[in-house]
Scaffold this motif. Structure first.
Motif, PDB file in Angstrom:
ATOM      1  N   MET A   1       0.853  -1.193   0.000  1.00 54.32           N
ATOM      2  CA  MET A   1       0.000   0.000   0.000  1.00 54.32           C
ATOM      3  C   MET A   1       0.889   1.243   0.000  1.00 54.32           C
ATOM      4  SD  MET A   1      -2.957   1.069   2.787  1.00 54.32           S
ATOM      5  CE  MET A   1      -3.843  -0.465   2.570  1.00 54.32           C
ATOM      6  N   ASN A   2       0.657   2.145  -0.976  1.00 57.96           N
ATOM      7  CA  ASN A   2       1.440   3.368  -1.058  1.00 57.96           C
ATOM      8  C   ASN A   2       1.107   4.294   0.099  1.00 57.96           C
ATOM      9  OD1 ASN A   2       2.633   2.553  -3.475  1.00 57.96           O
ATOM     10  ND2 ASN A   2       0.963   3.398  -4.703  1.00 57.96           N
ATOM     11  N   GLN A   3       2.146   4.948   0.626  1.00 55.96           N
ATOM     12  CA  GLN A   3       1.919   5.868   1.731  1.00 55.96           C
ATOM     13  C   GLN A   3       1.104   7.076   1.266  1.00 55.96           C
ATOM     14  OE1 GLN A   3       5.547   6.967   3.755  1.00 55.96           O
ATOM     15  NE2 GLN A   3       5.244   5.306   5.207  1.00 55.96           N
ATOM     16  N   ARG A   4       0.311   7.609   2.193  1.00 56.41           N
ATOM     17  CA  ARG A   4      -0.511   8.775   1.892  1.00 56.41           C
ATOM     18  C   ARG A   4      -0.370   9.779   3.044  1.00 56.41           C
ATOM     19  NH1 ARG A   4      -6.288   6.975   0.918  1.00 56.41           N
ATOM     20  NH2 ARG A   4      -5.232   5.761  -0.687  1.00 56.41           N
ATOM     21  N   PRO A   5       0.715  10.579   3.042  1.00 56.00           N
ATOM     22  CA  PRO A   5       0.868  11.593   4.095  1.00 56.00           C
ATOM     23  C   PRO A   5      -0.203  12.666   3.946  1.00 56.00           C
ATOM     24  CG  PRO A   5       2.551  11.855   2.411  1.00 56.00           C
ATOM     25  CD  PRO A   5       1.830  10.592   2.081  1.00 56.00           C
ATOM     26  N   LEU A   6      -0.468  13.366   5.063  1.00 54.49           N
ATOM     27  CA  LEU A   6      -1.538  14.367   5.047  1.00 54.49           C
ATOM     28  C   LEU A   6      -1.192  15.493   6.004  1.00 54.49           C
ATOM     29  CD1 LEU A   6      -4.424  14.628   3.752  1.00 54.49           C
ATOM     30  CD2 LEU A   6      -5.326  13.684   5.883  1.00 54.49           C
ATOM     31  N   THR A 418      -1.762   7.996   5.972  1.00 45.48           N
ATOM     32  CA  THR A 418      -3.194   7.790   6.251  1.00 45.48           C
ATOM     33  C   THR A 418      -3.810   6.753   5.331  1.00 45.48           C
ATOM     34  OG1 THR A 418      -3.828   9.588   4.748  1.00 45.48           O
ATOM     35  CG2 THR A 418      -3.469  10.176   7.063  1.00 45.48           C
ATOM     36  N   ALA A 419      -2.999   6.081   4.506  1.00 45.56           N
ATOM     37  CA  ALA A 419      -3.539   5.151   3.513  1.00 45.56           C
ATOM     38  C   ALA A 419      -4.348   4.038   4.159  1.00 45.56           C
ATOM     39  CB  ALA A 419      -2.398   4.563   2.675  1.00 45.56           C
ATOM     40  N   PHE A 420      -3.901   3.549   5.316  1.00 46.58           N
ATOM     41  CA  PHE A 420      -4.530   2.383   5.940  1.00 46.58           C
ATOM     42  C   PHE A 420      -5.821   2.719   6.680  1.00 46.58           C
ATOM     43  CE2 PHE A 420      -0.766   4.019   7.991  1.00 46.58           C
ATOM     44  CZ  PHE A 420      -1.294   4.563   9.147  1.00 46.58           C
ATOM     45  N   ILE A 421      -6.218   4.002   6.721  1.00 48.20           N
ATOM     46  CA  ILE A 421      -7.535   4.342   7.263  1.00 48.20           C
ATOM     47  C   ILE A 421      -8.615   3.573   6.521  1.00 48.20           C
ATOM     48  CG2 ILE A 421      -9.247   6.198   7.435  1.00 48.20           C
ATOM     49  CD1 ILE A 421      -6.979   8.120   8.081  1.00 48.20           C
ATOM     50  N   GLU A 422      -8.397   3.333   5.231  1.00 45.34           N
ATOM     51  CA  GLU A 422      -9.394   2.631   4.418  1.00 45.34           C
ATOM     52  C   GLU A 422      -9.659   1.216   4.911  1.00 45.34           C
ATOM     53  OE1 GLU A 422     -11.111   4.008   1.667  1.00 45.34           O
ATOM     54  OE2 GLU A 422     -10.249   5.853   2.505  1.00 45.34           O
TER      55      GLU A 422
END
Length: 440
Positions: A1-6, A418-422
């Motif tokens: 899963m690609n990282q999704r910084p926020l 935040t990618a793993f919030i999903e």
């Protein structure tokens, strides 16, 4: 899963509107597992379609159940309690500790070999709390050092019933023992020191299993069932997840001008400790349209911005809100005065050491804390908050709590991923933005 910084900045307007959060994760996992163990066809509506629950669906398919999607419903043709089949490949449970621990109880009493693994976070979490009691059925568990996944399970053909007293309140361990008892010969009992969420007991009854619950003299509970048991297919309606509702609720309390309504939230009394605590802190939170759906209490929750004050949360309330402590701690950071959160030992064995990670989230954003053993003191009402960088350790609840912190803080909060919030709350950012959060 690609990282999704926020990066999350203070909400410019109050949160407004009506929304519905995804289905309850605990009930979603159980509905798929129990339907796979039932004789006949079960239809599930409102299922949480996050990655964690989809991993459970894949696992039950690998064990022989037929699971399909029919419009908004999921259809499960079950195999029966003792009739699962040996999987051809490793069962990958992703990030879900609930799925891994509950499935361990099922696999312990199936007469075949199975292997379970997960992502990096799940592989770091201890499994001994379930494998120790489950080994007494006759099953054999082989794990990595420290009782960690990957794990091989050699299930037993002639399972012994268990009689187990939980050293620490845990709905996951309780459920694993009860699930093993379904295919054991004789009465299985679990004693818990304080009442934990009872979705397993409720759903077993829904599927026709006789479950006895006795309140003990020390205030704990004794749960018993007799196996081998038969489950009969029953349709399931999954209510909105109160643990997911916690995030827009706390955000609405903290962001000035907010007034939101969340419909169809599960109100099981063993899951509503956060709502009670927020009301004790002065939160304007009201329950409307209470009703029963699928054996579970459900209602709508209206929340308005409120000035919060510190509170002491007793340790016996922890099981009813164990997943909500990170976002409660965020609320406490913005409240006036100190808050004492007692009896948080269970947080140390979640997706991360959630107690340490929560403290780090608060401290890096200017909130003062004190840790006293398994108790957390949050010193609210001090100074300018925000401006920190939060390391989430692949913990979805930490990530969402950091988002809520950023929406209320004076300075923007950065979040590493935040990618793993999903995995547990698909569409979280979109839902918050629909209420006016303005997250970009």
């Amino acid at each position: 899963m690609n990282q999704r910084p926020l990066n999350v900045s203070r909400a410019q307007t109050g949160l407004q509107g009506t929304t519905r959060v995804p289905g309850d994760k605990s009930i979603s996992h159980r509905s798929l597992m129990f339907a796979a163990l039932a004789a006949g066809q079960t239809r599930v509506s409102g299922l949480l379609e996050g990655e964690d629950v989809l991993r459970t669906a894949d696992a039950m398919r690998a064990l022989g159940a037929t699971i399909t999607r029919d419009g908004d419903n999921w259809v499960i043709d079950g195999r029966g309690v003792g009739a699962l089949s040996e999987p051809e490949d490793v069962l990958d449970m992703g990030n879900s500790g609930t799925a891994a621990r509950l499935l361990s109880g099922i696999l312990a009493t199936q007469p075949f070999l199975s292997v379970m693994t997960g992502d990096a976070s799940l592989r770091s979490r201890p499994m001994r709390r379930v494998t120790a009691p489950l080994s007494e059925t006759g099953a054999v568990f082989e794990t990595r050092e420290g009782g960690r996944l990957p794990m091989a399970v050699r299930g037993t053909r002639d399972a012994k019933p268990l009689h187990y007293r939980l050293p620490v309140a845990s709905a996951q361990v309780k459920s694993a023992v009860l699930l093993a008892g379904l295919n054991a010969h004789g009465e299985t009992t679990v004693e818990e020191p304080v009442a934990t969420r009872d979705h397993t007991e409720n759903m077993l009854r829904h599927f026709g299993v006789n479950v006895d619950v006795e309140v003990m003299s020390d205030g704990g509970r004794r749960i018993a069932l007799t196996g081998p048991a038969e489950l009969t297919a029953r349709d399931v309606v999954v209510p909105g997840d109160p643990s997911s509702a916690a995030f827009p609720i706390v955000a609405a309390l903290l962001v000035p001008g907010s007034d939101i309504l969340i419909t169809g939230v599960g109100l099981n009394p063993l899951r509503t400790g956060l709502f009670q605590t927020l009301q004790e802190m002065g939160g304007d939170l009201s329950i409307l349209n209470e009703r029963i759906e699928g054996g579970e209490a459900v209602g709508d929750i209206r929340v308005k911005h409120s000035a919060l004050h510190g509170v002491e949360v007793p340790s016996d309330r922890a099981p009813s809100m164990i997943d909500e402590y990170p976002v409660l701690a965020v609320a406490c950071a913005f409240a006036e005065g100190a808050s004492r959160l007692l009896g948080l030992e269970e947080l140390r064995v979640k997706e991360s050491d959630r107690l340490a990670a929560t403290v780090a989230l608060l401290n890096v954003n200017g909130a003062a804390t004190t840790v006293e053993g398994d108790n957390l003191v949050v010193h609210g009402g001090g100074g300018s908050l925000g401006g920190g960088h939060v390391v989430t350790h692949m913990d979805h609840r930490l990530a969402m709590s950091a988002v809520v912190f950023g929406l209320a803080a004076e300075k923007a909060v950065s979040i590493d991923d935040t990618a793993f919030i999903e995995t547990s709350f698909p569409g979280f950012v979109a839902l918050m933005n629909a209420l006016g959060a303005g997250i970009r």
